[in-house]
Write a protein that holds these residues in place. Structure first.
Motif, PDB file in Angstrom:
ATOM      1  N   TYR A   1      -0.368  15.527  -2.682  1.00  0.00           N
ATOM      2  CA  TYR A   1      -0.181  15.838  -1.361  1.00  0.00           C
ATOM      3  C   TYR A   1      -1.197  14.942  -0.409  1.00  0.00           C
ATOM      4  CZ  TYR A   1       3.074  19.355  -2.027  1.00  0.00           C
ATOM      5  OH  TYR A   1       4.319  20.245  -2.428  1.00  0.00           O
ATOM      6  N   PRO A   2      -2.630  14.671  -0.755  1.00  0.00           N
ATOM      7  CA  PRO A   2      -3.063  13.640   0.251  1.00  0.00           C
ATOM      8  C   PRO A   2      -2.674  12.384  -0.097  1.00  0.00           C
ATOM      9  CG  PRO A   2      -4.383  14.805  -1.294  1.00  0.00           C
ATOM     10  CD  PRO A   2      -3.246  15.746  -1.461  1.00  0.00           C
ATOM     11  N   THR A   3      -2.454  12.066  -1.420  1.00  0.00           N
ATOM     12  CA  THR A   3      -1.955  10.752  -1.735  1.00  0.00           C
ATOM     13  C   THR A   3      -0.522  10.523  -1.278  1.00  0.00           C
ATOM     14  OG1 THR A   3      -2.926  10.949  -3.883  1.00  0.00           O
ATOM     15  CG2 THR A   3      -1.354   9.134  -3.546  1.00  0.00           C
ATOM     16  N   GLY A   4       0.267  11.456  -0.917  1.00  0.00           N
ATOM     17  CA  GLY A   4       1.495  11.298  -0.308  1.00  0.00           C
ATOM     18  C   GLY A   4       1.359  10.882   1.062  1.00  0.00           C
TER      19      GLY A   4
ATOM     20  N   LYS B   1      16.236  -5.149   3.082  1.00  0.00           N
ATOM     21  CA  LYS B   1      15.416  -6.208   2.605  1.00  0.00           C
ATOM     22  C   LYS B   1      14.082  -5.527   2.591  1.00  0.00           C
ATOM     23  CE  LYS B   1      17.689 -10.166   4.634  1.00  0.00           C
ATOM     24  NZ  LYS B   1      18.942  -9.619   4.641  1.00  0.00           N
ATOM     25  N   LEU B   2      14.052  -4.486   2.136  1.00  0.00           N
ATOM     26  CA  LEU B   2      12.718  -3.889   1.820  1.00  0.00           C
ATOM     27  C   LEU B   2      12.523  -3.607   0.333  1.00  0.00           C
ATOM     28  CD1 LEU B   2      12.742  -0.828   4.343  1.00  0.00           C
ATOM     29  CD2 LEU B   2      11.068  -2.689   4.298  1.00  0.00           C
ATOM     30  N   ALA B   3      12.277  -4.748  -0.524  1.00  0.00           N
ATOM     31  CA  ALA B   3      12.390  -4.951  -1.717  1.00  0.00           C
ATOM     32  C   ALA B   3      11.495  -3.874  -2.648  1.00  0.00           C
ATOM     33  CB  ALA B   3      11.998  -6.413  -2.178  1.00  0.00           C
ATOM     34  N   MET B   4      10.253  -3.980  -2.180  1.00  0.00           N
ATOM     35  CA  MET B   4       9.207  -3.039  -2.919  1.00  0.00           C
ATOM     36  C   MET B   4       9.669  -1.340  -2.534  1.00  0.00           C
ATOM     37  SD  MET B   4       7.594  -4.922  -4.661  1.00  0.00           S
ATOM     38  CE  MET B   4       6.515  -3.755  -5.185  1.00  0.00           C
ATOM     39  N   PHE B   5      10.202  -1.216  -1.563  1.00  0.00           N
ATOM     40  CA  PHE B   5      10.709   0.209  -1.328  1.00  0.00           C
ATOM     41  C   PHE B   5      11.854   0.417  -2.344  1.00  0.00           C
ATOM     42  CE2 PHE B   5       9.361   2.084   2.830  1.00  0.00           C
ATOM     43  CZ  PHE B   5       7.960   1.750   2.812  1.00  0.00           C
ATOM     44  N   ALA B   6      12.485  -0.614  -2.536  1.00  0.00           N
ATOM     45  CA  ALA B   6      13.562  -0.319  -3.627  1.00  0.00           C
ATOM     46  C   ALA B   6      13.177  -0.305  -5.216  1.00  0.00           C
ATOM     47  CB  ALA B   6      14.487  -1.579  -3.721  1.00  0.00           C
ATOM     48  N   VAL B   7      12.182  -1.025  -5.295  1.00  0.00           N
ATOM     49  CA  VAL B   7      11.268  -0.807  -6.568  1.00  0.00           C
ATOM     50  C   VAL B   7      10.585   0.597  -6.654  1.00  0.00           C
ATOM     51  CG1 VAL B   7       9.323  -1.699  -7.954  1.00  0.00           C
ATOM     52  CG2 VAL B   7      10.795  -3.432  -6.851  1.00  0.00           C
ATOM     53  N   LEU B   8       9.949   0.756  -5.692  1.00  0.00           N
ATOM     54  CA  LEU B   8       9.275   2.233  -5.673  1.00  0.00           C
ATOM     55  C   LEU B   8      10.464   3.335  -6.032  1.00  0.00           C
ATOM     56  CD1 LEU B   8       7.076   4.175  -5.063  1.00  0.00           C
ATOM     57  CD2 LEU B   8       7.525   3.950  -2.606  1.00  0.00           C
ATOM     58  N   THR B   9      11.293   3.287  -5.244  1.00  0.00           N
ATOM     59  CA  THR B   9      12.452   4.516  -5.516  1.00  0.00           C
ATOM     60  C   THR B   9      12.972   4.392  -6.859  1.00  0.00           C
ATOM     61  OG1 THR B   9      13.052   3.907  -2.957  1.00  0.00           O
ATOM     62  CG2 THR B   9      14.520   5.446  -4.406  1.00  0.00           C
ATOM     63  N   THR B  10      13.130   3.188  -7.366  1.00  0.00           N
ATOM     64  CA  THR B  10      13.590   3.077  -8.862  1.00  0.00           C
ATOM     65  C   THR B  10      12.548   3.654  -9.800  1.00  0.00           C
ATOM     66  OG1 THR B  10      14.880   0.994  -8.494  1.00  0.00           O
ATOM     67  CG2 THR B  10      14.198   1.585 -10.634  1.00  0.00           C
ATOM     68  N   ILE B  11      11.230   3.106  -9.488  1.00  0.00           N
ATOM     69  CA  ILE B  11      10.221   4.068 -10.300  1.00  0.00           C
ATOM     70  C   ILE B  11      10.291   5.687 -10.233  1.00  0.00           C
ATOM     71  CG2 ILE B  11       7.752   4.537 -10.746  1.00  0.00           C
ATOM     72  CD1 ILE B  11       7.563   1.157  -9.883  1.00  0.00           C
ATOM     73  N   LEU B  12      10.502   6.050  -8.941  1.00  0.00           N
ATOM     74  CA  LEU B  12      10.529   7.409  -8.470  1.00  0.00           C
ATOM     75  C   LEU B  12      11.772   7.953  -9.360  1.00  0.00           C
ATOM     76  CD1 LEU B  12       9.817   7.584  -4.491  1.00  0.00           C
ATOM     77  CD2 LEU B  12       8.279   7.516  -6.656  1.00  0.00           C
ATOM     78  N   PHE B  13      12.648   7.342  -9.318  1.00  0.00           N
ATOM     79  CA  PHE B  13      14.047   8.102  -9.875  1.00  0.00           C
ATOM     80  C   PHE B  13      13.728   8.259 -11.599  1.00  0.00           C
ATOM     81  CE2 PHE B  13      17.788   7.497 -12.384  1.00  0.00           C
ATOM     82  CZ  PHE B  13      18.800   8.417 -11.632  1.00  0.00           C
TER      83      PHE B  13
ATOM     84  N   LEU C   1       0.770  -1.230   0.089  1.00  0.00           N
ATOM     85  CA  LEU C   1      -0.142  -0.080   0.044  1.00  0.00           C
ATOM     86  C   LEU C   1       0.913   1.280  -0.135  1.00  0.00           C
ATOM     87  CD1 LEU C   1      -2.474  -0.952   2.475  1.00  0.00           C
ATOM     88  CD2 LEU C   1      -2.990  -0.731   0.051  1.00  0.00           C
ATOM     89  N   ALA C   2       2.080   1.260   0.810  1.00  0.00           N
ATOM     90  CA  ALA C   2       2.926   2.321   0.920  1.00  0.00           C
ATOM     91  C   ALA C   2       3.538   2.570  -0.417  1.00  0.00           C
ATOM     92  CB  ALA C   2       3.730   2.136   1.968  1.00  0.00           C
ATOM     93  N   VAL C   3       3.948   1.569  -1.283  1.00  0.00           N
ATOM     94  CA  VAL C   3       4.393   1.649  -2.470  1.00  0.00           C
ATOM     95  C   VAL C   3       3.389   2.312  -3.438  1.00  0.00           C
ATOM     96  CG1 VAL C   3       5.612   0.294  -4.596  1.00  0.00           C
ATOM     97  CG2 VAL C   3       6.317  -0.201  -1.990  1.00  0.00           C
ATOM     98  N   GLY C   4       2.227   1.726  -3.507  1.00  0.00           N
ATOM     99  CA  GLY C   4       0.911   1.844  -4.478  1.00  0.00           C
ATOM    100  C   GLY C   4       0.733   3.649  -4.199  1.00  0.00           C
ATOM    101  N   PHE C   5       0.646   4.061  -3.040  1.00  0.00           N
ATOM    102  CA  PHE C   5       0.214   5.411  -2.931  1.00  0.00           C
ATOM    103  C   PHE C   5       1.499   6.288  -3.277  1.00  0.00           C
ATOM    104  CE2 PHE C   5      -3.058   3.820  -0.197  1.00  0.00           C
ATOM    105  CZ  PHE C   5      -4.242   4.755  -0.959  1.00  0.00           C
ATOM    106  N   GLY C   6       2.804   5.637  -3.102  1.00  0.00           N
ATOM    107  CA  GLY C   6       4.027   6.412  -3.333  1.00  0.00           C
ATOM    108  C   GLY C   6       4.137   6.825  -4.777  1.00  0.00           C
ATOM    109  N   ILE C   7       3.780   5.566  -5.539  1.00  0.00           N
ATOM    110  CA  ILE C   7       3.816   5.801  -7.124  1.00  0.00           C
ATOM    111  C   ILE C   7       2.883   6.850  -7.405  1.00  0.00           C
ATOM    112  CG2 ILE C   7       3.506   4.535  -9.200  1.00  0.00           C
ATOM    113  CD1 ILE C   7       4.703   2.038  -7.920  1.00  0.00           C
ATOM    114  N   SER C   8       1.656   6.583  -6.860  1.00  0.00           N
ATOM    115  CA  SER C   8       0.684   7.838  -7.364  1.00  0.00           C
ATOM    116  C   SER C   8       1.030   9.063  -6.937  1.00  0.00           C
ATOM    117  CB  SER C   8      -0.702   7.234  -6.416  1.00  0.00           C
ATOM    118  OG  SER C   8      -1.133   5.967  -6.978  1.00  0.00           O
TER     119      SER C   8
END
Length: 208
Positions: free
Chosen positions: A44-47, A173-185, A24-31
């Protein structure tokens, strides 16, 4: 020699074990970052939702500076939400390049923030990555401050933070956070391009 197959298996295993809160954190972060790229106030509300979920997860893995960073994100999100809403109502300039003074402030936030966080992490916590945790957080502090002021350079500071955060999250070992950050980059690169286009278009036709 790097064993890419071993790394790949480890990464896939981390994804399988990802909790619903992290998803959920990753999904809202991507949004959030996609909305930021489009210069949309709903970032902002999404973040804020993503930030609150992330704080819980980051604290659990002893990324204390990242947790503090998210508290800062929360404050800056409220601050930015108010500023963006006010500028929209006042029909003011929404996107612009930073002045020399603003860049100086952003650099001071980065350097002073790094020094402060490193000392706190080293002396008062059991963090095993004080340098990298402090660096990721301090540069992101500066980026969020510039984002709230709708300065184009925010994408540069945020991506400096992102490029270091990716291996840091894998290490924790926060794999999805790494994926999210790659997408953010990746999205931040296009965000920088889009905001330049918005600024140039506004400059050519102030009535827009």
């Amino acid at each position: 020699m790097i064993n890419f197959q071993e790394w790949g298996n480890l990464f896939l295993n981390q994804i399988v074990q990802t909790s619903i809160i992290e998803w959920l954190a990753v999904g809202f972060g991507i949004s959030e970052v996609l909305l930021a790229k489009r210069n949309n106030i709903w970032l902002y509300p999404t973040g804020i939702i993503s930030i609150c979920l992330s704080m819980f997860l980051l604290f659990k893995v002893n990324l204390y500076a990242e947790t503090l960073l998210n508290i800062y994100y929360l404050v800056m999100s409220v601050y930015g939400w108010i500023i963006w809403k006010k500028r929209k109502e006042d029909n003011g300039v929404q996107v612009s390049w930073s002045s020399t003074a603003e860049i100086t402030i952003a650099l001071l936030i980065s350097f002073a923030g790094f020094g402060f966080l490193y000392v706190v992490l080293k002396r008062f916590t059991n963090s095993d990555v004080p340098i990298w945790d402090a660096f990721v957080s301090s540069t992101a502090w500066a980026g969020m401050w510039l984002l709230a002021k709708r300065k184009i350079e925010n994408w540069i500071f945020l991506n400096i933070s992102n490029i270091v955060a990716i291996p840091l999250f894998i290490h924790k070992k926060l794999a999805m956070f790494a994926v999210l950050t790659t997408i953010l980059f990746i999205v931040a690169i296009f965000g920088f391009i889009d905001w330049k286009r918005i600024y140039n278009k506004k400059k050519l036709d102030p009535a827009l």
